[in-house]
Design a protein around this motif. Structure first.
Motif, PDB file in Angstrom:
ATOM      1  N   SER A 121       0.734  -0.749  -0.039  1.00 45.68           N
ATOM      2  CA  SER A 121      -0.491  -0.059   0.317  1.00 45.68           C
ATOM      3  C   SER A 121       1.378   1.303   0.244  1.00 45.68           C
ATOM      4  N   ALA A 122       1.993   1.365   0.672  1.00 42.38           N
ATOM      5  CA  ALA A 122       2.953   2.505   1.364  1.00 42.38           C
ATOM      6  C   ALA A 122       3.481   2.949  -0.454  1.00 42.38           C
ATOM      7  N   TRP A 123       3.633   1.376  -1.298  1.00 42.02           N
ATOM      8  CA  TRP A 123       4.359   1.895  -2.655  1.00 42.02           C
ATOM      9  C   TRP A 123       2.988   2.446  -3.224  1.00 42.02           C
ATOM     10  N   ALA A 124       2.394   1.972  -3.229  1.00 42.18           N
ATOM     11  CA  ALA A 124       0.810   2.684  -4.346  1.00 42.18           C
ATOM     12  C   ALA A 124       0.652   3.972  -4.118  1.00 42.18           C
ATOM     13  N   LEU A 125       1.024   4.117  -3.062  1.00 44.72           N
ATOM     14  CA  LEU A 125       0.409   5.214  -2.269  1.00 44.72           C
ATOM     15  C   LEU A 125       1.731   6.819  -2.740  1.00 44.72           C
ATOM     16  N   LEU A 126       2.641   5.583  -2.431  1.00 43.63           N
ATOM     17  CA  LEU A 126       3.951   7.343  -3.104  1.00 43.63           C
ATOM     18  C   LEU A 126       4.716   7.152  -4.134  1.00 43.63           C
ATOM     19  N   ASP A 127       4.931   8.519  -4.454  1.00 45.87           N
ATOM     20  CA  ASP A 127       5.905   8.124  -6.039  1.00 45.87           C
ATOM     21  C   ASP A 127       7.102   9.549  -5.984  1.00 45.87           C
ATOM     22  N   GLY A 128       8.097   9.356  -6.424  1.00 48.20           N
ATOM     23  CA  GLY A 128       8.720   9.929  -7.031  1.00 48.20           C
ATOM     24  C   GLY A 128       9.655  10.386  -5.891  1.00 48.20           C
ATOM     25  N   LYS A 129      10.177  10.975  -5.214  1.00 44.97           N
ATOM     26  CA  LYS A 129      11.287  11.304  -4.163  1.00 44.97           C
ATOM     27  C   LYS A 129      10.640  10.460  -3.160  1.00 44.97           C
ATOM     28  N   ARG A 130       9.578  10.234  -3.055  1.00 42.15           N
ATOM     29  CA  ARG A 130       9.087   9.413  -2.277  1.00 42.15           C
ATOM     30  C   ARG A 130       8.563   8.144  -1.850  1.00 42.15           C
ATOM     31  N   ARG A 131       9.623   8.219  -2.596  1.00 46.26           N
ATOM     32  CA  ARG A 131      10.095   6.122  -3.412  1.00 46.26           C
ATOM     33  C   ARG A 131      11.558   5.779  -2.639  1.00 46.26           C
ATOM     34  N   ILE A 132      11.913   6.476  -3.050  1.00 50.05           N
ATOM     35  CA  ILE A 132      13.168   6.785  -2.354  1.00 50.05           C
ATOM     36  C   ILE A 132      13.864   6.528  -1.207  1.00 50.05           C
ATOM     37  N   ILE A 133      12.565   6.889  -0.237  1.00 50.95           N
ATOM     38  CA  ILE A 133      12.799   7.131   1.187  1.00 50.95           C
ATOM     39  C   ILE A 133      11.996   6.007   1.616  1.00 50.95           C
ATOM     40  N   LEU A 134      10.997   5.557   0.878  1.00 53.48           N
ATOM     41  CA  LEU A 134      10.402   4.486   1.281  1.00 53.48           C
ATOM     42  C   LEU A 134      11.768   2.619   0.531  1.00 53.48           C
ATOM     43  N   LEU A 135      11.759   2.891  -0.605  1.00 53.91           N
ATOM     44  CA  LEU A 135      13.258   2.268  -0.528  1.00 53.91           C
ATOM     45  C   LEU A 135      14.176   2.299   0.399  1.00 53.91           C
ATOM     46  N   ALA A 136      14.497   3.493   0.776  1.00 56.11           N
ATOM     47  CA  ALA A 136      15.130   3.493   2.157  1.00 56.11           C
ATOM     48  C   ALA A 136      15.010   2.886   3.307  1.00 56.11           C
ATOM     49  N   VAL A 137      14.116   2.756   3.418  1.00 51.81           N
ATOM     50  CA  VAL A 137      13.177   2.732   4.844  1.00 51.81           C
ATOM     51  C   VAL A 137      13.285   0.564   4.565  1.00 51.81           C
ATOM     52  N   LEU A 138      12.460   0.755   3.388  1.00 51.04           N
ATOM     53  CA  LEU A 138      12.882  -0.856   3.462  1.00 51.04           C
ATOM     54  C   LEU A 138      13.958  -1.525   3.203  1.00 51.04           C
ATOM     55  N   SER A 139      14.953  -1.002   2.679  1.00 49.51           N
ATOM     56  CA  SER A 139      15.932  -1.642   2.750  1.00 49.51           C
ATOM     57  C   SER A 139      17.018  -1.734   4.276  1.00 49.51           C
ATOM     58  N   VAL A 140      16.679  -0.623   4.852  1.00 55.68           N
ATOM     59  CA  VAL A 140      16.533  -1.254   6.627  1.00 55.68           C
ATOM     60  C   VAL A 140      16.175  -2.317   7.315  1.00 55.68           C
ATOM     61  N   ILE A 141      14.624  -2.345   6.871  1.00 57.94           N
ATOM     62  CA  ILE A 141      14.479  -3.513   7.011  1.00 57.94           C
ATOM     63  C   ILE A 141      15.117  -5.223   6.948  1.00 57.94           C
ATOM     64  N   ALA A 142      14.893  -4.965   5.696  1.00 57.41           N
ATOM     65  CA  ALA A 142      15.612  -5.606   4.125  1.00 57.41           C
ATOM     66  C   ALA A 142      16.643  -6.352   4.791  1.00 57.41           C
ATOM     67  N   ILE A 143      17.740  -5.304   5.735  1.00 57.13           N
ATOM     68  CA  ILE A 143      18.959  -5.822   6.017  1.00 57.13           C
ATOM     69  C   ILE A 143      19.002  -5.865   7.292  1.00 57.13           C
ATOM     70  N   ASN A 144      18.182  -5.326   8.547  1.00 60.73           N
ATOM     71  CA  ASN A 144      17.898  -6.117   9.901  1.00 60.73           C
ATOM     72  C   ASN A 144      17.167  -7.609   9.683  1.00 60.73           C
ATOM     73  N   LEU A 145      16.184  -8.718   8.799  1.00 61.77           N
ATOM     74  CA  LEU A 145      16.078  -9.153   8.740  1.00 61.77           C
ATOM     75  C   LEU A 145      17.075 -10.715   7.992  1.00 61.77           C
ATOM     76  N   LEU A 146      17.617  -9.763   7.242  1.00 58.67           N
ATOM     77  CA  LEU A 146      18.548 -11.187   6.713  1.00 58.67           C
ATOM     78  C   LEU A 146      19.918 -10.977   7.269  1.00 58.67           C
ATOM     79  N   MET A 147      20.277 -10.130   8.126  1.00 56.24           N
ATOM     80  CA  MET A 147      21.541 -10.373   9.460  1.00 56.24           C
ATOM     81  C   MET A 147      21.000 -11.326  10.402  1.00 56.24           C
ATOM     82  N   GLY A 148      19.572 -11.175  11.074  1.00 52.22           N
ATOM     83  CA  GLY A 148      18.621 -11.964  11.474  1.00 52.22           C
ATOM     84  C   GLY A 148      18.666 -13.123  11.408  1.00 52.22           C
ATOM     85  N   THR A 149      18.628 -13.714  10.059  1.00 51.63           N
ATOM     86  CA  THR A 149      18.484 -14.419   9.624  1.00 51.63           C
ATOM     87  C   THR A 149      19.916 -15.336   9.662  1.00 51.63           C
TER      88      THR A 149
END
Length: 545
Positions: free
Chosen positions: A355-383
């Motif tokens: 839903s966040a990806w669908a709601l945001l566009d442009g630069k806001r998606r870049i911020i979203l990607l940064a947040v998702l990257s932190v989540i991904a790194i956290n889950l990957l390192m935890g795994t």
């Protein structure tokens, strides 16, 4: 005919290649360390699966005679797998059981891993009821959720019941779309499989009742409440009887086992109370997933409810929270009990991310990607932190070589559970206490071996176990420490087969700690409970009478 089938298969593979890739990655993660510790059997609970499986094979029956969990579904599956292993390896089952049991334990762990991989597919199928993007995110969250990684390596019941929870939610969504007897039958059989694996599966009867009532009222077919309700009860009982008649025939044993599991005492896992258990499980999830992913769960809830999506069937996504609430009423609490609870936040977080990806566009998606990257790194390192202990030698195995090289044996040592001479439970500690001192009567005992899997439990509740904590303090102050296995700075939790990391709900802290743990453990070259070897001083032997 074959050509048509082949073309259809190729078309399906091409259209679902992303799911197949994610499932394959999950399969590697879930089973990469399946041979952990073998041929030494390190997990204390795997015997409750493997031993009854061996017994029904020896007795040439399909009626398990153990009722602890009861685990009958898994025992029956494993009995078939054991026979298949014997056939493929061309080794008589009697030979495998007598001399190569570790091969069968490995097979049981692989069964658990396959249930975990199947859970990825089920999460995808549930997400697909909304859209393909949600389905892929759901599958990825199952693959890289650290708690699933850890428990997929054990021949236990917790990953299989997580699969059954996913299966139930999927069939419930289908039932909401079109309430009929076929979907009702699938729901009922799933509950039966769950209960025959672990008794708390009965909680899903309440979820099924909710489903039937909502659908009947929505469709103004009020008679379905009694019709479908009565049919489901019959089908659940019938399915359970088909799966394992002994659950009915030996009902007294079932009641006794159920009462034992509902007891209010177990070292390191009791007396938090209902609110305390709720909070324990909640923080367990938050420290595994991170606060940022939890925010997407809240966004997913907003998407489903505040925005009032028309399909009422999304309520099924919250059914694992019913499990969370009900299980929190039980006095005890264990990490492994929580696995089915996390289906709800993970699946709804996938909706929130989409839903966040669908709601945001442009630069806001870049911020979203940064947040998702932190989540991904956290889950990957935890795994990776959860996977690493299964890929490295365990301290109990390493320490056994030290014992052999230094003449330390069962005969000349006192030892706790989760030590080389008792890797999965059972101890030999026969000290004599005199005031605040402890003595050894048998002069043939030269060594004492302790495990953090035991002493950390007492230290964690020092006020409740002052005598036990004082005993460990006494040994540390008066006996000579001759060998230590493990990094003491990492031994901070009371679990005995998980990396001892102080997990945090904040991704930045968690990432730092998991990376530090991985680096330190790789440098050390092994993992497992900290083991302490003491030499008994001469002054702490009782004088000869």
């Amino acid at each position: 005919m074959f050509k048509v089938f082949l073309n259809s298969a190729i078309t399906w593979i091409i259209s679902h290649w992303q799911l197949l890739l994610i499932t394959a990655i999950g399969g590697v993660i879930f089973m990469a360390g399946a041979n952990w510790g073998l041929p030494v059997r390190l997990h204390p609970d795997e015997f409750t699966i493997t031993q009854p499986t061996v017994e029904i094979i020896k007795n040439q029956t399909f009626l398990p005679n153990t009722f602890a969990y009861p685990a009958h579904t898994i025992i029956l599956i494993d009995s078939l797998v054991y026979r298949l292993v014997s056939l493929v390896a061309n080794i008589p089952l009697s030979e495998l059981i007598a001399n190569q049991m570790y091969i069968l334990v490995l097979a049981s762990r692989i069964v658990t891993g396959l249930f975990a991989a199947s859970s990825v597919i089920m999460a995808y199928m549930i997400g697909l009821q909304r859209n393909r993007s949600t389905a892929l995110i759901s599958a990825l969250l199952i693959v890289f959720f650290p708690l699933f990684t850890a428990h997929s390596h054990y021949a236990t019941t917790d990953i299989p019941i997580t699969f059954f929870m996913l299966l139930f939610i999927y069939f419930a969504i289908l039932y909401f779309r079109s309430p009929d007897y076929i979907r009702l039958s699938l729901l009922s059989v799933t509950i039966a499989l769950f209960i025959a694996t672990k008794y708390p599966g009965a909680i899903l009867c309440a979820a099924l009742a909710i489903t039937i009532i909502i659908c009947s009222v929505r469709d103004k077919r009020y008679a379905n409440i009694s019709k479908h309700g009565g049919t489901s009860i019959f089908l659940i009982l019938l399915s359970m009887f088909i799966i394992s008649p002994n659950l009915f025939i030996k009902y007294k044993a079932v009641i006794k086992a159920f009462t034992l599991e509902a007891r209010n005492y177990h070292l390191g896992a009791d007396e938090l109370g209902f609110i305390g258990n709720l909070f324990y499980y909640f923080m367990l999830y938050l420290s595994s997933s991170g606060i940022l992913l939890f925010l997407f769960f809240l966004l997913g809830c907003y998407t489903l409810w505040i925005k009032k999506e028309r399909f009422i069937g999304w309520i099924a996504l919250f059914y694992s929270f019913v499990y969370w609430l009900c299980l929190s009423y039980i006095s005890l609490h264990w990490e492994r009990w929580s696995l089915p609870m996390w289906i709800t936040p993970l699946l709804i977080s996938a909706i929130g991310i989409n839903s966040a990806w669908a709601l945001l566009d442009g630069k806001r998606r870049i911020i979203l990607l940064a947040v998702l990257s932190v989540i991904a790194i956290n889950l990957l390192m935890g795994t990776m932190a959860r996977l690493l202990p299964f890929l490295l030698p365990d301290t109990r195995v390493i320490a056994m070589e030290y014992c052999k090289s230094n003449g330390i044996s069962k005969e000349n040592a006192f030892y706790e559970s989760y030590t080389p001479f008792s890797p999965s439970g059972g101890s030999r500690m026969d000290f004599l206490r005199a005031g605040d001192k402890y003595f050894v009567k048998n002069r043939g005992i030269e060594y004492v071996i302790l495990s953090s899997a035991m002493y950390n439990r007492y230290y964690a509740e020092r006020q409740r176990y002052p005598k036990q904590a004082a005993f460990y303090d006494f040994l540390a102050s008066n006996f000579k420490l001759i060998k230590r296995f493990g990094n003491p700075s990492e031994r901070t939790t009371v679990t005995h087969y998980q990396p001892s990391i102080r997990y945090s709900a904040f991704e930045g802290i968690n990432i730092y700690r998991t990376i530090s743990y991985i680096a330190n453990t790789l440098k050390l070259g092994y993992d497992g409970p900290e083991l302490l070897f003491y030499k008994v001083p001469e002054e702490f032997y009782l004088p000869n009478e």
